[in-house]
Design an enzyme around this catalytic site. Structure first.
Site, PDB file in Angstrom:
ATOM      1  N   GLY A   5       0.852  -1.191   0.000  1.00  0.00           N
ATOM      2  CA  GLY A   5       0.000   0.000   0.000  1.00  0.00           C
ATOM      3  C   GLY A   5       0.884   1.236   0.000  1.00  0.00           C
ATOM      4  CD  GLU A  61      -1.896   2.129  -3.786  1.00  0.00           C
ATOM      5  OE1 GLU A  61      -1.211   2.349  -2.771  1.00  0.00           O
ATOM      6  OE2 GLU A  61      -3.142   2.093  -3.752  1.00  0.00           O
ATOM      7  CG  LEU A  62      -6.409  -2.624  -4.754  1.00  0.00           C
ATOM      8  CD1 LEU A  62      -6.002  -3.921  -5.411  1.00  0.00           C
ATOM      9  CD2 LEU A  62      -7.223  -2.916  -3.513  1.00  0.00           C
ATOM     10  CG  ASN A 104      -5.958  -7.681  -3.384  1.00  0.00           C
ATOM     11  OD1 ASN A 104      -5.449  -7.498  -2.291  1.00  0.00           O
ATOM     12  ND2 ASN A 104      -7.229  -7.989  -3.542  1.00  0.00           N
ATOM     13  CB  SER A 105      -0.202  -6.863  -1.190  1.00  0.00           C
ATOM     14  OG  SER A 105      -0.832  -5.706  -0.733  1.00  0.00           O
ATOM     15  CG  ASP A 162      -9.232   1.654   4.397  1.00  0.00           C
ATOM     16  OD1 ASP A 162      -9.818   2.040   5.406  1.00  0.00           O
ATOM     17  OD2 ASP A 162      -9.718   1.677   3.248  1.00  0.00           O
ATOM     18  CB  THR A 186       4.252   8.456   3.747  1.00  0.00           C
ATOM     19  OG1 THR A 186       3.742   8.611   5.077  1.00  0.00           O
ATOM     20  CG2 THR A 186       5.075   7.193   3.667  1.00  0.00           C
ATOM     21  CD  GLU A 203      -2.740   9.286   4.896  1.00  0.00           C
ATOM     22  OE1 GLU A 203      -3.416   9.739   3.977  1.00  0.00           O
ATOM     23  OE2 GLU A 203      -3.051   9.417   6.099  1.00  0.00           O
TER      24      GLU A 203
END
Lengths: 418, 254
Positions: free
Chosen positions: B73, B96-97, B129-130, B152, B227, B229
């Site tokens: 992610g 990453e998705l 999709n890990s 998330d 990051t 975030e």
């Protein structure tokens, strides 16, 4: 108006049709067939159908998996009614009933009869300790299952304990096979993964364990929707061999461009001496060589063999699609001549046994099939139902673009343009 | 004034730095990990090795190195970019998705490779999709570091199973991590931080790093600063909750 049409066709596909299953007792004392929620057992000892007794009234919805334990003392069944039942094969009483949160998709019994393992539709594998089995107790005992591992959001199509008892092997719809260390110390969680057997390009639907003198370490054979049967060493996960079984059986046509040109492997079973593996393919049966089942439409949905007798039992059937069918049909056939000693100069021919010659004869066919003879028309409808069942089970639903947008209409963060 | 041009004829990259501009790669913050999107997944780690020639052209095909760090992610790639220069000889990859975000990271790496030749050859990104496919990319005990930064939270209890750190998924992460490999997690949501710490504490194949070890590891500092975030949390003066654990060998008999 368009939405209505979409709804109806979706509903047709949504009706869960379950393929028929067959399991043979290791010493061929019994043969069981499961069609829909109906569980039929034939006892060779009595020459008639066995009476099952269950305090909870049997299965209420389609049975998805049945197995005999290696010793033959126990039989397990489980399915869409979210129940796993353990039966004692002497009395055919249901001794344990286990509740699952979701529908059960596969089952396995450990070699020492101490554990039953089952997987649910969400990919979680549970274990139930049945080591405290007490055959004096007449009532059905309700047991709790503990989750030990999971394949994230992937339907587990097959579960098995390895013959040496060290691992639990789980295969899923997303082409993966996971080999995890299992032991009674790991009942709270099987955390150590030994390896993954990766190589299939479609859902894996069956596993079998052949035995070979030359290869002492663990051999595993897997069958898949990609029309191959692969051989693995389950200690390391390495792929030893691949067999393009669809081509070998002469079924696939390289000129065809349709999506379902590749016939899927529907089930695998090792012969009693473990030297060969039988693969049921969507249209026929293949055992190293091809055995065609002539004279009727027959798609084996499930195959099984006893470990002591060189016969292979097959069943074709499905729980019915339309409400008009009252009897759930299953067609049982037998193949003989397997597991022959290869050192003999003359190898007996593998062939499909005629109904008259089937061990157990007419009573067996009556008990397991639901009726004695099945006419061609019924065969065809069953064949169609079987195809739908396998398709729904194993292939991920593909929604058209309109259907996807229709399903998203409730979302409030992104407006779908009309 | 130059901006005017970009509205009528937008270029997705900045004219001055050559780096991609985030506004052209906007995506929803959430992506459904349960859906099977139509991206290609390698059949096995051996098959992925072949793809690595495209990801790391300077290291493959003749390379003997394997990927050692994975950022699960990775978002817009902040951590990976910082790690790339800190560990120039280690191969690392982001997973990453969301496809737009993956495109952004790809463009960013290419632009950086062009502007600083010889650097950033060891980092790449893949859309996947890990939660479902990690064993398809990495062999047993291949990774030495795994990162789960600000995952998330999936607040509702019925969605807890979608969390990227969970007791069952830790089995797979433990499988791809070498013994003594480190797993780094951080969140600004206290409940999620406690959840992740709880899952790692309960798992028999992970043990927490000591305070001394945390202080000695240069990567730990990056978790909250590298990051986007993390920087946002710092700007809002929020708290972060970190859990850094080591993968250990099983104590059980085999």
């Amino acid at each position: 108006m368009v939405e209505h049409d979409i709804d109806e066709s979706e509903q047709k596909l949504d009706a869960e049709v379950a393929p028929a299953l067959i399991a043979v007792h290791p010493y061929q004392k019994f043969v069981s067939v499961a069609v829909g929620s109906d569980l039929r057992v034939f006892s060779f000892q009595h020459g008639s159908a066995a009476q099952l007794s269950d305090d909870t009234g049997g299965h209420k919805d389609s049975i998805r998996a049945i197995r005999y334990s290696k010793s033959g003392n126990l039989f397990v069944s489980g399915g869409d009614d979210k129940l796993v039942k353990v039966w004692d094969t002497d009395s055919w009483r249901c001794v344990y009933s286990v509740v699952s949160e979701k529908r059960v998709t596969s089952l396995a019994v450990s070699g020492d009869d101490k554990f039953v393992s089952f997987a649910d539709k969400f990919g979680v594998v549970y274990v139930v300790d049945i080591g405290d089995y007490d055959d004096e107790n007449r009532a059905t005992v309700h047991k709790k299952a503990v989750p030990i591992l999971s394949h994230y959001c992937s339907i587990i199509t097959r579960l098995d304990f390895s013959p040496d008892g060290r691992y639990i092997i789980s295969a899923d719809r997303d082409f993966k096979i996971r080999v995890t260390l299992f032991s009674k110390e790991r009942l709270e969680g099987a955390h150590e993964i030994q390896c993954f057997c990766l190589g299939h390009t479609e859902f894996v639907c069956s596993l079998a364990f052949p035995r070979s003198q030359d290869y002492a370490r663990g051999l595993l054979v897997s069958g898949s929707g990609d029309s191959t049967v692969r051989l693995w060493d389950y200690n390391s996960g390495s792929l030893l061999d691949t067999c393009e079984i669809g081509t070998k059986a002469g079924l696939s046509n390289s000129n065809q461009k349709q999506e379902d040109a590749l016939p899927a492997v529907t089930d695998l079973c090792e012969t009693c001496d473990g030297s060969m593996v039988a693969a049921a393919i969507q249209r026929t049966l293949s055992i190293a060589k091809v055995v065609s089942i002539a004279g009727e439409t027959f798609i084996p949905t499930s195959i099984s063999a006893a470990s002591s007798v060189p016969l292979l039992w097959m069943v074709m059937g499905a729980s019915s699609l339309s409400a008009t069918d009252s009897t759930l049909l299953a067609r049982v056939r037998v193949v003989s001549g397997l597991g022959a000693d290869h050192s003999e100069p003359i190898v007996p021919e593998t062939s499909v046994v005629e109904d008259k010659e089937v061990p157990g004869g007419e009573p067996l066919l009556q008990a397991l099939q639901g009726r004695l003879t099945i006419n061609e028309e019924a065969s065809l409808t069953t064949a169609e139902a079987v195809k739908t069942a396998m398709h729904n089970l194993l292939i991920k639903k593909q929604y058209s673009a309109e259907r996807r947008d229709f399903r998203k209409r409730g979302r409030n963060d992104k407006k779908i343009k009309p | 004034m130059l901006e005017h041009d970009s509205f009528s004829n937008p270029t997705t990259h900045s004219k001055t730095t050559g780096l991609p501009r985030k506004r052209f790669y906007r995506a929803r913050a959430h992506s459904n990990p349960l859906s099977d999107s139509h991206f290609l997944v390698p059949i096995s780690p051996a098959h992925f090795e072949n793809d690595c020639t495209a990801h790391f052209p300077k290291f493959f095909p003749n390379g003997s190195k394997k990927i050692e760090f994975a950022d699960i992610g990775c978002g817009f790639g902040g951590l990976l970019i910082s790690l790339a220069t800190l560990f120039p000889d280690t191969l690392m990859i982001g997973m990453e998705l969301r496809d737009k975000v993956t495109e952004y990271v790809k463009e960013r790496i290419l632009a950086l490779r062009a502007s600083s030749p010889g650097r950033y050859d060891n980092v790449s990104v893949v859309r996947t999709n890990s939660m479902k496919y990690i064993p398809n990319y990495f062999e047993k005990a291949q990774l030495t570091k795994m990162f789960f930064l600000f995952p998330d939270p999936h607040f509702k209890e019925k969605n807890h199973r979608r969390r990227v750190i969970s007791p069952h998924l830790l089995d797979e992460y433990a499988y791809v991590l070498k013994v003594d490999g480190i797993i780094y997690t951080i969140s600004d949501v206290e409940e999620l931080g406690a959840w992740m710490k709880g899952c790692l504490d309960d798992h028999e194949l992970f043990e927490p790093l000591t305070e001394e070890e945390l202080a000695a590891d240069p990567v730990v500092e990056l978790l909250s600063t590298a990051t986007e975030e993390g920087q946002k949390v710092a700007r809002n003066e929020g708290q972060t909750f970190r859990a850094v654990y080591r993968r250990i060998a099983s104590a059980r008999p085999r």
